[in-house]
Scaffold this active site. Sequence first.
Site, PDB file in Angstrom:
ATOM      1  N   ARG A   1       0.828  -1.213   0.000  1.00 42.21           N
ATOM      2  CA  ARG A   1       0.000   0.000   0.000  1.00 42.21           C
ATOM      3  C   ARG A   1       0.860   1.259   0.000  1.00 42.21           C
ATOM      4  O   ARG A   1       1.917   1.284   0.632  1.00 42.21           O
ATOM      5  CB  ARG A   1      -0.857   0.065   1.278  1.00 42.21           C
ATOM      6  CG  ARG A   1      -1.940  -0.962   1.357  1.00 42.21           C
ATOM      7  CD  ARG A   1      -2.501  -0.972   2.780  1.00 42.21           C
ATOM      8  NE  ARG A   1      -3.308  -2.158   3.012  1.00 42.21           N
ATOM      9  CZ  ARG A   1      -4.649  -2.134   3.054  1.00 42.21           C
ATOM     10  NH1 ARG A   1      -5.298  -1.006   2.905  1.00 42.21           N
ATOM     11  NH2 ARG A   1      -5.309  -3.251   3.253  1.00 42.21           N
TER      12      ARG A   1
ATOM     13  N   GLY B   1      -7.548   7.414  -1.864  1.00 39.82           N
ATOM     14  CA  GLY B   1      -7.909   6.978  -3.206  1.00 39.82           C
ATOM     15  C   GLY B   1      -7.052   7.552  -4.298  1.00 39.82           C
ATOM     16  O   GLY B   1      -7.239   7.242  -5.466  1.00 39.82           O
TER      17      GLY B   1
ATOM     18  N   MET C   1      -3.722   7.292  -4.631  1.00 37.85           N
ATOM     19  CA  MET C   1      -2.612   6.437  -5.055  1.00 37.85           C
ATOM     20  C   MET C   1      -3.036   4.975  -4.970  1.00 37.85           C
ATOM     21  O   MET C   1      -4.156   4.658  -4.599  1.00 37.85           O
ATOM     22  CB  MET C   1      -1.381   6.724  -4.206  1.00 37.85           C
ATOM     23  CG  MET C   1      -0.774   8.085  -4.559  1.00 37.85           C
ATOM     24  SD  MET C   1       0.696   8.413  -3.620  1.00 37.85           S
ATOM     25  CE  MET C   1       0.088   8.324  -1.969  1.00 37.85           C
TER      26      MET C   1
ATOM     27  N   HIS D   1     -16.913   6.646  -1.888  1.00 36.15           N
ATOM     28  CA  HIS D   1     -15.993   7.660  -2.415  1.00 36.15           C
ATOM     29  C   HIS D   1     -16.647   9.038  -2.516  1.00 36.15           C
ATOM     30  O   HIS D   1     -16.125  10.047  -2.040  1.00 36.15           O
ATOM     31  CB  HIS D   1     -15.478   7.208  -3.788  1.00 36.15           C
ATOM     32  CG  HIS D   1     -14.572   8.194  -4.447  1.00 36.15           C
ATOM     33  ND1 HIS D   1     -15.017   9.130  -5.350  1.00 36.15           N
ATOM     34  CD2 HIS D   1     -13.245   8.424  -4.293  1.00 36.15           C
ATOM     35  CE1 HIS D   1     -13.996   9.871  -5.751  1.00 36.15           C
ATOM     36  NE2 HIS D   1     -12.901   9.458  -5.123  1.00 36.15           N
TER      37      HIS D   1
ATOM     38  N   ARG E   1     -19.648  49.635   0.146  1.00 41.70           N
ATOM     39  CA  ARG E   1     -19.417  50.255  -1.164  1.00 41.70           C
ATOM     40  C   ARG E   1     -20.658  51.037  -1.559  1.00 41.70           C
ATOM     41  O   ARG E   1     -21.776  50.550  -1.390  1.00 41.70           O
ATOM     42  CB  ARG E   1     -19.171  49.185  -2.222  1.00 41.70           C
ATOM     43  CG  ARG E   1     -17.981  48.293  -1.955  1.00 41.70           C
ATOM     44  CD  ARG E   1     -17.922  47.202  -3.027  1.00 41.70           C
ATOM     45  NE  ARG E   1     -17.024  46.137  -2.639  1.00 41.70           N
ATOM     46  CZ  ARG E   1     -17.357  45.108  -1.866  1.00 41.70           C
ATOM     47  NH1 ARG E   1     -18.600  44.991  -1.387  1.00 41.70           N
ATOM     48  NH2 ARG E   1     -16.466  44.187  -1.558  1.00 41.70           N
TER      49      ARG E   1
ATOM     50  N   ARG F   1     -17.367  53.775   1.965  1.00 42.35           N
ATOM     51  CA  ARG F   1     -16.407  54.235   0.965  1.00 42.35           C
ATOM     52  C   ARG F   1     -17.124  55.095  -0.067  1.00 42.35           C
ATOM     53  O   ARG F   1     -18.121  54.664  -0.655  1.00 42.35           O
ATOM     54  CB  ARG F   1     -15.761  53.039   0.279  1.00 42.35           C
ATOM     55  CG  ARG F   1     -14.724  53.458  -0.750  1.00 42.35           C
ATOM     56  CD  ARG F   1     -14.012  52.292  -1.347  1.00 42.35           C
ATOM     57  NE  ARG F   1     -14.875  51.553  -2.256  1.00 42.35           N
ATOM     58  CZ  ARG F   1     -14.517  50.428  -2.863  1.00 42.35           C
ATOM     59  NH1 ARG F   1     -13.344  49.878  -2.611  1.00 42.35           N
ATOM     60  NH2 ARG F   1     -15.338  49.818  -3.691  1.00 42.35           N
TER      61      ARG F   1
ATOM     62  N   GLU G   1      -4.580  51.448  -1.020  1.00 43.03           N
ATOM     63  CA  GLU G   1      -4.668  50.451  -2.085  1.00 43.03           C
ATOM     64  C   GLU G   1      -3.807  50.845  -3.283  1.00 43.03           C
ATOM     65  O   GLU G   1      -3.777  50.153  -4.283  1.00 43.03           O
ATOM     66  CB  GLU G   1      -6.125  50.277  -2.514  1.00 43.03           C
ATOM     67  CG  GLU G   1      -6.791  51.563  -2.984  1.00 43.03           C
ATOM     68  CD  GLU G   1      -8.296  51.398  -3.254  1.00 43.03           C
ATOM     69  OE1 GLU G   1      -8.728  50.273  -3.541  1.00 43.03           O
ATOM     70  OE2 GLU G   1      -9.012  52.405  -3.170  1.00 43.03           O
TER      71      GLU G   1
ATOM     72  N   SER H   1      -7.450  51.597   5.669  1.00 42.98           N
ATOM     73  CA  SER H   1      -7.989  50.267   5.391  1.00 42.98           C
ATOM     74  C   SER H   1      -7.303  49.763   4.127  1.00 42.98           C
ATOM     75  O   SER H   1      -7.459  50.351   3.051  1.00 42.98           O
ATOM     76  CB  SER H   1      -9.502  50.331   5.203  1.00 42.98           C
ATOM     77  OG  SER H   1      -9.992  49.035   4.956  1.00 42.98           O
TER      78      SER H   1
ATOM     79  N   GLY I   1      -6.683  48.048   0.890  1.00 45.73           N
ATOM     80  CA  GLY I   1      -7.445  47.440  -0.210  1.00 45.73           C
ATOM     81  C   GLY I   1      -6.471  46.544  -0.937  1.00 45.73           C
ATOM     82  O   GLY I   1      -5.809  46.966  -1.882  1.00 45.73           O
ATOM     83  N   THR I   2      -6.370  45.323  -0.476  1.00 42.91           N
ATOM     84  CA  THR I   2      -5.287  44.469  -0.968  1.00 42.91           C
ATOM     85  C   THR I   2      -5.550  43.932  -2.365  1.00 42.91           C
ATOM     86  O   THR I   2      -4.622  43.458  -3.011  1.00 42.91           O
ATOM     87  CB  THR I   2      -5.025  43.318   0.009  1.00 42.91           C
ATOM     88  OG1 THR I   2      -6.271  42.781   0.428  1.00 42.91           O
ATOM     89  CG2 THR I   2      -4.247  43.826   1.203  1.00 42.91           C
ATOM     90  N   ASN I   3      -6.787  44.004  -2.848  1.00 41.49           N
ATOM     91  CA  ASN I   3      -7.007  43.595  -4.245  1.00 41.49           C
ATOM     92  C   ASN I   3      -6.259  44.546  -5.172  1.00 41.49           C
ATOM     93  O   ASN I   3      -5.422  44.131  -5.970  1.00 41.49           O
ATOM     94  CB  ASN I   3      -8.496  43.622  -4.609  1.00 41.49           C
ATOM     95  CG  ASN I   3      -9.314  42.674  -3.764  1.00 41.49           C
ATOM     96  OD1 ASN I   3      -8.770  41.841  -3.052  1.00 41.49           O
ATOM     97  ND2 ASN I   3     -10.624  42.796  -3.829  1.00 41.49           N
ATOM     98  N   ASP I   4      -6.558  45.828  -5.051  1.00 43.03           N
ATOM     99  CA  ASP I   4      -5.898  46.808  -5.914  1.00 43.03           C
ATOM    100  C   ASP I   4      -4.415  46.895  -5.614  1.00 43.03           C
ATOM    101  O   ASP I   4      -3.601  47.069  -6.510  1.00 43.03           O
ATOM    102  CB  ASP I   4      -6.548  48.192  -5.751  1.00 43.03           C
ATOM    103  CG  ASP I   4      -7.825  48.299  -6.571  1.00 43.03           C
ATOM    104  OD1 ASP I   4      -8.288  47.253  -7.060  1.00 43.03           O
ATOM    105  OD2 ASP I   4      -8.342  49.404  -6.723  1.00 43.03           O
TER     106      ASP I   4
END
Lengths: 883, 883
Positions: free
Chosen positions: A92, A101, A103, A454, A560, A616, A751, A770, A772-775
């Site tokens: 095994r 499942g 391997m 499964h 927003r 905002r 941001e 604050s 704005g980690t996306n931008d």
Amino acid sequence: MAKEIYLFEEGDGTNKKLLGGKGAGLCQMTQLGLPVPPGFVITTEVCKKYYEAGRRLPNGLMDKVKEAIAHIERKTGKKFGDPHNPLLVSVRSGAAISMPGMMDTILNLGLNDTTVNGLIEQTGDARFAYDTYRRFIQLFGKIVLGIDDKLFAEVFEEAKRKLSVKNDYELDVESLKIVVQRFKEICEKETGKPFPQDPYIQLEMAIGGVFKSWMGKRAVDYRREFKITPDIADGTAVNVMAMVFGNTGFNSATGVVFTRDPATGAKGLYGDYLVNAQGEDVVAGIRTPKPIDELKNEMPESYRELVEICDRLERFYKEPQDVEFTIEKGKLYILQTRDAKMNALALVRTSVDMCKEGILTKEEALLRVKPDQLEQLLHKTVDPKANVKPITKGVNASPGAACGKVVFDADEAERRGRSGERVILVREETKPEDIHGFFAAQGVLTSRGGKTSHAAVVARSMGKPCVVGAGEIVIDHEKRQFKVGNVIVKEGDLITIDGASGNVYIGEVPMIEPQLSTHLQELLSWANEFRKLGVRANADTPEAAKLARSFGAEGIGLCRTERMFNAVDRLPIVVKMILTDSEEERIEALNKLMPMQKNDFKDILRVMEGYPVTIRLLDPPLHEFLPRFEELLEEVNRLKYSKGFESELLEKQKILSRVRVMSEVNPMLGHRGVRVGITHPEIYEMQVRAICEAAAELIIEGIDVKPQIMIPQVAIAEELVVIKNIVNRVKEEVEKKYGVKIPIKYGTMIEVVRACLTADQIAKITDFFSFGTNDLTQGTFSFSREDVENKFLPIYISKGILKHNPFQTIDEEGVGKLIKIAVELGKAANPELEIGICGEHGGDPESITFCHKAGLTYVSASPYRIPVAILAASQAAIKAKNN
Amino acid sequence: MAKEIYLFEEGDGTNKKLLGGKGAGLCQMTQLGLPVPPGFVITTEVCKKYYEAGRRLPNGLMDKVKEAIAHIERKTGKKFGDPHNPLLVSVRSGAAISMPGMMDTILNLGLNDTTVNGLIEQTGDARFAYDTYRRFIQLFGKIVLGIDDKLFAEVFEEAKRKLSVKNDYELDVESLKIVVQRFKEICEKETGKPFPQDPYIQLEMAIGGVFKSWMGKRAVDYRREFKITPDIADGTAVNVMAMVFGNTGFNSATGVVFTRDPATGAKGLYGDYLVNAQGEDVVAGIRTPKPIDELKNEMPESYRELVEICDRLERFYKEPQDVEFTIEKGKLYILQTRDAKMNALALVRTSVDMCKEGILTKEEALLRVKPDQLEQLLHKTVDPKANVKPITKGVNASPGAACGKVVFDADEAERRGRSGERVILVREETKPEDIHGFFAAQGVLTSRGGKTSHAAVVARSMGKPCVVGAGEIVIDHEKRQFKVGNVIVKEGDLITIDGASGNVYIGEVPMIEPQLSTHLQELLSWANEFRKLGVRANADTPEAAKLARSFGAEGIGLCRTERMFNAVDRLPIVVKMILTDSEEERIEALNKLMPMQKNDFKDILRVMEGYPVTIRLLDPPLHEFLPRFEELLEEVNRLKYSKGFESELLEKQKILSRVRVMSEVNPMLGHRGVRVGITHPEIYEMQVRAICEAAAELIIEGIDVKPQIMIPQVAIAEELVVIKNIVNRVKEEVEKKYGVKIPIKYGTMIEVVRACLTADQIAKITDFFSFGTNDLTQGTFSFSREDVENKFLPIYISKGILKHNPFQTIDEEGVGKLIKIAVELGKAANPELEIGICGEHGGDPESITFCHKAGLTYVSASPYRIPVAILAASQAAIKAKNN
């Protein structure tokens, strides 16, 4: 040279990295004195050597394997390849992290045309011996020799058809002998060589086969999806163990139990077993097994022993266990133990229960739940008030309701899923090959299998709603439809499944928002004791705010306002405001919008009474509210080439030219956010007035409001000064008008990269930041999310250029460095500064850990991520304390 | 309280900030014992108070003014307002920085209906007295009372018409008396009050008027254009000085001289004068004055004295001077001295000459030339081999040839200039109000005025080609055309002017590239002694490379390869390469491009023998080479609504859909640069092979080549590893093929924020960095240059949110901080690292100073900016040493 093979009596039970999870467990259990068949582990280091050598076993390995086999021979009194008393073994896989499942496993190895007779001598059961032999050839043929399983299945089904029997065990010896012969012929025809008869050759090939499966497509996909990187699990170990048989008669059995219910977390054995069967029959879901409770009556002694062992294992590992056992002629063997995979519901409940039972401390209880999993507990459920009838009912295998279009295979699920469709994967049963379909689907529905099949296991591990064993469903793959009685459901039709009840519905059924269970509430209350980070919500509507609050949010971190502009009743006014050249008309439009915005703000501030609400001001470029350029152009062309639309054409052309003037090459980096606020101060002024008046009117009602005005896209401190002047003036005017003081904070999104670098200047004129980690991530990488995420980013991740998608998990080396710079500069300039994060990373546990370390005040996440964020924040604090 | 008024005997001649340039000069000259009429300065601090108080003079100021006037009275023996021996004064503006013609001046103040008789008593010249009075009323009326000058001009022209005279001085006393009367009536009618008779009231109003002109539109525009910020000049001083008259007969004169020729820098007095005139007549270009040489004969004593004074002033100020003088009845007075504004040619020559004359050190000689001005010396000139005939010839007022469409007013020049047209502003004469037209025009052509006329002075200060006094030109404003003899040139027609020869041509005339003058070569050789920064060129063609090398470039810092893709013969191959789905076809297209690129590289490497050539691999997104989406869509629509184009439509639709798929929302942040190199490695491989083979073939020819391969848009060190593997492999293959070793450096643009933050990782696998500050600025600000530069950026600058356009001058607080981080991290990780800059900032003097401070190895600029960069680099080094 490092030791390559460990007997179960020798291996260090805590060294999963070297021995794999399964191997470490077998060593541990052997050393605890539990009834484990004798065996040994070939280490994961050997697997690495195998790949380094170009997929070849290291020299001399097989000599050591022979020594280890000799040990098993001594313990069992059987001999490998002995014509009278042969030793059979299982081979095994087992990596550091369980990949169920993914391997390969080979059972009954050591059988050949001679030893099959020895097996008859041992058991006195020729039918059993030939059945075992044919199973071995089939498995070995498929996995080691790479032969299509269908070739074997056809022969076997034909044999059953000939005798007109339904179950495998109804085949007689003579038929099985023919099957064995035919299986061996298949192997010879497909590989050009006779089926190997030397058990050591078989063993050598099987070990290589297991190693090879580590880089199989399924395994590689799985590791990528679950972020199993080489530092977590690098190669698989191989476990070789003496075979025991659960299929040697009706005092034999095989089964899998969980020490607690993996779906609910309730204490007590939970699982199924099959009498007179081998383990694979349970997992594959081919025969429907019996619930474990029945074992209490059928084999009371074994049951009692199993309960005892389970209790010992759970206390030893401090985790509910998932235990494989076999009873061979009344004697219990434990073949494997591992931490039970549970859905989030069960994880939460077992954490709370085991803490109360004294098995875990509170910290341990909190740390063992992966925060991401909590989102599973927030699945919608079918509205009990909805007047709907299910078309059928199956086993409730993984909770939550899901709705989507029916698809019948994993590839189709993936194809449609990618293009954004919601799908439900419907199959008789699922197999490891279907894994990509699970990822793409909203939920899974099968017509066969039980709670440990499964489909059930995988769906639970992913937190996807799942209904299994819905036996009334008859799938017609040809016609791409299924039937339940007279009801026909075609591929692409909408259905809803309810994994909590097992119900299946036609169409989309009304659902209701989830609520926190009492166990989760308790766990989160513990989390609140430990965490240092505040948790707020990103919410734009009173409904979302209410939901977030019920989940534990301590405020709104991002409200927003553009969504309010986009509402059906407002968009025409907004468009008019944008398109007019006349200052007067613009102000008139804004005056119409003001009371609407004011009411929006009043509703949200009211719901969040006592908590801060960060609003905002308008962020997107104005052209985003206008008709799309391409559509307009098509329309103009249509009118141009038709007749009698001259005036309409003229009008449209005017709008088109305006849209063209306003359009931007890179809108992400264009005229938006505070830049609009500065060039069109009347828009921000309207919004500020709406916020101030909303606050004033609520204060008069006696409501405790804490509005915070947040400016987007700031790059230069001076931008904030210009807007602050507007805010201060309007606030004074409103305070005068209403005769109340409005407590208002003024702050900014961070941001834009430059804002991080000049955070000291910005902090001096703001109350809060604050992130704005996306931008910020877009600016830091020069990646436009819309353009890269489905284009080259997946290639970057698959090539290892990036470890994560930086839009999901914060890029600590780049974006993280900027955040640290900003926090340091900001706090030095303004020690009172409140610092939050409201990008999507605010709900990502790894990123939350980073935020804790970086010294942020709070994170803000979407309502459904609030419990996730609370738990992640507590874990970050606990881990920081422990280090 | 700070002293508000300084007598010329008291003021500190070096304190231009407090006294203004003019005031400081008058104080200095008085204290040097030069013949300056007595007077005093009201400080710039008073101007600030005036604005702080809402445009009101500070209390008590006029008392102090009276005391100062008493001082003048004592010195002159005249009395302010005295009916028999009246003191008249001039009231002039004067800021810290000279802003010629931008602010207001009032002459002859103190005249009224009574004192005009006193003036007659003093001079015995009633005509002169009334002429002076009418001039005063007109100037005071226009500037202080805000009356339209046309009203006065009409009356005056009518008076001349009545007497049928042409020149102002031909009017007789009686006519002038009537003019005075009519002027006063205009003032009373326009303001509702009689013309003020009290000299102190006149003086108070005039002082206020001068202060007010500081914020006049002309002055504000000028300061913005020349970046005169409040830290450089904040408010104007007011200079009050006893009047002397150059218009009291033919032994009187007034003039302006430069101590060296401001157009060529040649030593010797240079300027013009008018006999029997007031200073304004010279500057306004109304009468054509005599060259200063003639004064030697007309008034030899005054001339000798003037030469002496000029020499003293030049040695004192270490700058050529621009001196205003008046001769009143044979007595010389100096009314103003200031550093002469010169064009770049003169600046360079005087720097070199004055250094050789021992007036300046080499450092001083280098520091006094503003690097930006050198670009003026690189104006194109009319090709002497061109077979063209001028239509007319004027005075060669500012060198360089320019071609553009004829416009007849400044507004039209601005309107067309903005939309990208090249224009030549053609006028009889120009006035300060035309300044915006100068900014917009390629060159200026006037039909009147000499080398010191407004048009000549302003054009020289801007380095724009200018021809003045082209008397054959007759402008017809009605018909918007001009005539030279029979030739009619209409608005919008192309002409070429040659400011070096004074020639004017019809149409566009062939021009040749500029060459460095011997003076400039000498100055640059001194610069090379001091500078630490290397200077390389941005050049994509052998021609540009050759030009750059002739200007002193020490290598190519940026050779863009996309321009090579865009060549007419290649674009179709490139488009095919992009649009095909077949790997085979793509490779085939690339194989066609390879030899073309190889030849490009060979040509450039050959031209730059011995110097490094940094070649940037493909940077833009692939879709940039495809037809524009909008055009395609129009075409498809046209075909769709026509008949019989079905197959063509189908084809276009296919391309359209491909273009749509490839198009990006934010191409700036999309699939480009190294990202294309990673997803389409065959493109970079082709380019690398072309570079390596080009180098190998030249090495075999015995040419010393130094190619450097530069990767764009890198954000992640791992990206560079992937490409480095390709480079190393191809290099080895080519080395094997040609049997030579290729010396090649591998490096990267640093133009993504994240690259700065992870520069240590990147430095470990590269030989060089080159800052791409255009993109880096975009990423740092989240500003898309194309979208913001003509939209909100001008508003930001006018509101003071930004001091400079960060795409022109490096933003030290943001972008500069990132550069410093990257330099520090990069050098620590790889001390051998070569660090350059190849954004547009590489040719901007302020940014070059920053680069020197930041420790860069070199700057790279466009060919025409090479001398600018060399000089700026030397100045940065000298300034750093001096600090």
